[in-house]
Design an enzyme around this catalytic site. Structure first.
Site, PDB file in Angstrom:
ATOM      1  N   GLU A   1       0.848  -1.204   0.000  1.00 12.81           N
ATOM      2  CA  GLU A   1       0.000   0.000   0.000  1.00 12.81           C
ATOM      3  C   GLU A   1       0.880   1.251   0.000  1.00 12.81           C
ATOM      4  OE1 GLU A   1      -3.839  -1.831   2.368  1.00 12.81           O
ATOM      5  OE2 GLU A   1      -2.324  -0.791   3.546  1.00 12.81           O
TER       6      GLU A   1
ATOM      7  N   CYS B   1     -10.659   0.354   7.831  1.00 12.38           N
ATOM      8  CA  CYS B   1     -10.022   1.627   8.164  1.00 12.38           C
ATOM      9  C   CYS B   1     -10.550   2.779   7.313  1.00 12.38           C
ATOM     10  CB  CYS B   1      -8.504   1.515   8.043  1.00 12.38           C
ATOM     11  SG  CYS B   1      -7.914   0.975   6.423  1.00 12.38           S
TER      12      CYS B   1
END
Length: 679
Positions: free
Chosen positions: A325, A409
């Protein structure tokens, strides 16, 4: 009296925006002082968050077992013979979903008092509090079953903090939510819970004998501890925040993934996990403002330059690759595989907002606005109930919005960010103050007060300027047109005040504050500014702001006009995937081509060399948006293998609105050179 003083200090915070009398020279106007007009572009977003997103997030905390983790931990504390299997617990950071949702609810409560919502929040805080161990430690991934904790947790406290435990990450989000809830309601219970957990961390984590020598594996505790210092006046929290930064790159773990490959003050390139990086840079800015550490500022400036010149997507997204990521290499900006995590976009807003507060330059808001209107709000559906984790710039139909994620998240982060949006519109500088210059120098400004108008949306705001109240309002249809009216509705300020109106980079012919992207159409948009009907002549802008200094009175009106035309953008030739292609913008919005609007394969479309655009409107998910239409051609081979062209009309929609009408093809960067199109 102390409670009131601290409340006034913390009222200047929005999502951890630290403001100090000796720190940031510019103070954001608290979102509690700004009322966004209902039914407008952002009014609709705030209503969706209030009515849909936050209630949805709380319901997911119930259905996905987030509350159950706290209840199990409490049951074990009450009877140690009760232990619980953690095989069904998803991630070691699942505790943060309630924390973030409580933070978003707190922001809503300050704008829209709601006794039922507040009572529900209180009940959630009760559940959380019962899971706290006697010394203050609160981490359900361990407390439910200390002998066999979550496999990311480690056998003892903190030992896997730099790997996967997320103990300090959980603490950071707890603090952010707890301070916000105390600010909203005046109730200390959640804040006291957070302080007790923070006290444990301060005692047990550090470089001294008997402490566990680690720094956060996932950053956010740095900015949270700075915020907790402002809320409580306890310097140990600021000292802990600085420890977490000063010792990064000096512990056993050294990895670009978590920005621990070298000390933070030696870093000059954005690397690794983009969310962790954004949170760390924001924490560095907060600690720098509160301590005056110039080396932190110099490091952030270097890293910011690297991002905006080599690693920023046209949508304001950051993070090129799903592998970690993470940021990619310089100029590595793929489109279909772009990660551009929604949380990373939020982190990018945090960083640029803080850099503006440090430096007072509009270029940071140019990046913030680009991120806000494109790569950030694309992460949440117009109805507030569908989400993207990554936000790619191209799709063959493999992407679709989700109602929630196992790793939640992004939705919960949007819960806490969107309601705080009003706190980004204005800022105030009272009199003489120092500023960290971008070249490392320290400058001093005059004694007059300044009010910064940084974002353009219809609202009414009450500002505190040199101890006096100034009420102003905006009326605008931005981002659909470039006409803004700013009215002074009330003022008790008797002296001169400077109104600093940001002239966006897209008006000044600058896509971003670097050569990463440039306009390719030779258009020269103009802007005008007038006060009470008297137009100003063109002036040199100071750091991107049009400054008007006068003794303002009730009824004064400032009218601003920005020419808002469709523009074509080319990427730096070093960005391999965008060579021969153009992106289309209008105002702050990036546009894309999507399958429902075009009855042909948009992947084979070729834009004209000198495209002309016509504007239209369409409804997407119950919301009207402005569309752009232009001539294009599709290329194909006939049965004999001969290349053929066909004229088409290509329709574009704002990027943030894509994937509301089913999954299918979408593209931001459109071929303009024949060599870049695939028949």
């Amino acid at each position: 009296m102390k409670r009131r003083v601290l409340f006034l200090m913390i009222s200047c915070l929005s999502l951890g925006h630290a403001v100090s009398q000796t720190g940031y020279r510019i103070s954001p106007v608290p979102f509690t002082k700004v009322k966004v007009t209902a039914g407008t572009f952002w009014g609709q977003r705030l209503e969706a968050s209030r009515n849909t997103t936050v209630p949805l997030a709380f319901s997911k905390c119930e259905s996905e077992g987030r509350y159950r983790n706290f209840e199990n931990a409490a049951a074990h504390l009450a009877d140690t013979s009760q232990v619980f299997s953690l095989k069904s617990m998803g991630f070691s950071f699942d505790d943060t979903d309630p924390y973030k949702t409580l933070e978003g609810a707190a922001y809503i409560l300050q704008t829209y008092p709601d006794k039922r919502l507040e009572a529900y929040c209180d009940s959630v805080i009760d559940i959380i509090g019962r899971a706290q161990e006697p010394d203050g430690y609160l981490y359900t991934a361990r407390t439910q079953n200390p002998a066999n904790p979550h496999n990311w947790a480690g056998k003892t406290r903190w030992v896997k903090e730099e790997e996967l435990s997320h103990e300090l990450y959980n603490l950071g989000h707890m603090v952010e939510g707890a301070v916000a809830y105390w600010q909203a309601t005046g109730k200390r219970k959640f804040l006291d819970i957070a302080c007790r957990y923070a006290d444990v961390a301060c005692k047990e984590v550090g470089p001294n004998e008997g402490q566990t020598f680690v720094v956060p594996g996932h950053q956010i505790a740095e900015m949270a501890m700075a915020r907790l210092y402002l809320a409580t006046g306890e310097k140990k929290y600021l000292d802990f925040a600085k420890y977490l930064l000063d010792y990064r790159g000096k512990t056993q773990t050294k990895s670009e993934y978590s920005q621990s490959h070298k000390p933070v003050v030696e870093q000059d390139e954005a690397v690794g996990h983009a969310v962790r990086a954004g949170y760390m840079y924001a924490g560095m800015a907060d600690v720098a403002a509160l301590t005056g550490d110039q080396s932190y500022v110099d490091a952030i400036d270097r890293i910011w330059d690297n991002i905006v010149s080599k690693k920023l997507y046209i949508t304001g997204g950051i993070g090129a690759t799903s592998n970690g990521e993470a940021f990619g290499k310089n100029y590595e900006l793929p489109n279909m595989t772009a990660y551009c995590e929604t949380c990373a976009a939020i982190g990018n807003v945090y960083v640029n907002h803080r850099l503006f507060l440090l430096h007072g330059d509009a270029k940071y808001y140019d990046v913030l606005e680009r991120t806000l209107y494109n790569g950030l709000i694309s992460g949440m559906s117009l109805g507030g109930d569908g989400f993207f984790y990554p936000n790619p710039l191209e799709s063959e139909g493999q992407h679709h919005r989700e109602a929630w994620f196992g790793c939640a998240c992004c939705p919960s982060n949007l819960c806490r960010f969107i309601p705080s949006l009003p706190g980004y519109i204005y800022a105030v500088k009272d009199g003489a103050n120092g500023s960290y210059g971008t070249n490392g120098t320290h400058r001093t400004y005059g004694t007059g007060a300044s009010v910064y108008v940084n974002l353009f949306l219809s609202n009414t705001a009450t500002l505190d300027v040199k101890g006096r109240k100034v009420t102003l309002s905006q009326k605008t249809n931005y981002p659909w047109d470039g006409d803004i009216e700013i009215s002074i509705d009330k003022t008790t300020l008797k002296e001169e005040m400077t109104l600093q109106i940001r002239i966006p980079g897209w008006v000044r012919g600058q896509v971003v504050p670097s050569d990463l992207y440039t306009y390719s159409d030779n258009k020269r948009p103009r802007y005008t500014v007038s006060v009470n009907g008297n137009r100003f002549l063109a002036i040199d802008l100071e750091q991107g702001y049009f400054s008007i200094t006068r003794k303002w009175k009730k009824g004064d009106k400032v009218k601003v006009h920005f020419d808002m035309e469709p523009r074509t953008v080319r990427a730096n030739n070093n960005v391999e995937e965008d060579r021969g292609r153009v992106a289309i913008e209008r105002g702050p919005l990036v546009y894309c081509a999507e399958h429902p609007d075009n009855g042909f394969d948009i992947m084979g479309a070729l834009i004209n060399q000198k495209p002309q655009f016509s504007m239209g409107k369409t409804e997407i998910a119950g919301t009207q948006v402005v569309t752009l239409t232009t001539d294009a051609q599709t290329l194909s081979f006939d049965e004999q293998g001969r290349l053929q062209t066909k004229d088409q009309r290509l329709t574009l929609i704002p990027y943030y609105a894509w994937c509301h009408r089913g999954s299918g093809k979408m593209r931001v960067w459109l071929p303009q050179d024949v060599s870049s199109v695939k028949p």
